[in-house]
Design a protein around this motif. Sequence first.
Motif: not given
Length: 186
Positions: A119-134
């Motif tokens: 009935e319950n779900v455990e989630l791990k939440v982290g800080a988002a980051s981003s970067r440009m890739v070729e």
Amino acid sequence: MVSQLLRSLTRDVSLKIVALLIAGFFWVAAVLDRTYDVRVAVPITATGANTKQVVTDVDTKTTTATLEGKGRDLLGIKPRQLVFRLEVPAGKVGTRQLQLSPAALKLPPDVRVRALDPENVELKVGAASSRMVEVQVPTKGVTPGGMTLSINEPPAAVKLSGSDDDLKTPPVVMTETLDLSTVNAL
């Protein structure tokens, strides 16, 4: 005796077929009117409520829903379209527990959820980051006669977003291999 039995079986065949069809109709009506309990595996997806957070892990990918309803109502449900879409509310990074809501399944009014496991779900939440890739396109073969290939300089780039662990990838994203021998002029 055998011939008499055979005659009684083959006499009024059309009447017997009609009786069989009527019996089949009543059987289908009875089956569709009966109440059933059906267990369905429902996938769980989770997303962050804002772009500053990302769900890094979900402790379970599916839950088993026990649905109760009449046969005719259960026939209208497409199990592949059932999904729990969890949106993690904004807040601190870390572990969160969310309760699954049966209303999120959007079932017909005469079908109810008797149980969810878990009935319950455990989630791990982290800080988002981003970067440009070729972006690189690997090639094979040669172009047909009279055609040449030019490569963009600088190469195309895309922005990847996710957790820091997800972005520890090489600075290049590869696409499918392009077979130059199959390229046609427009």
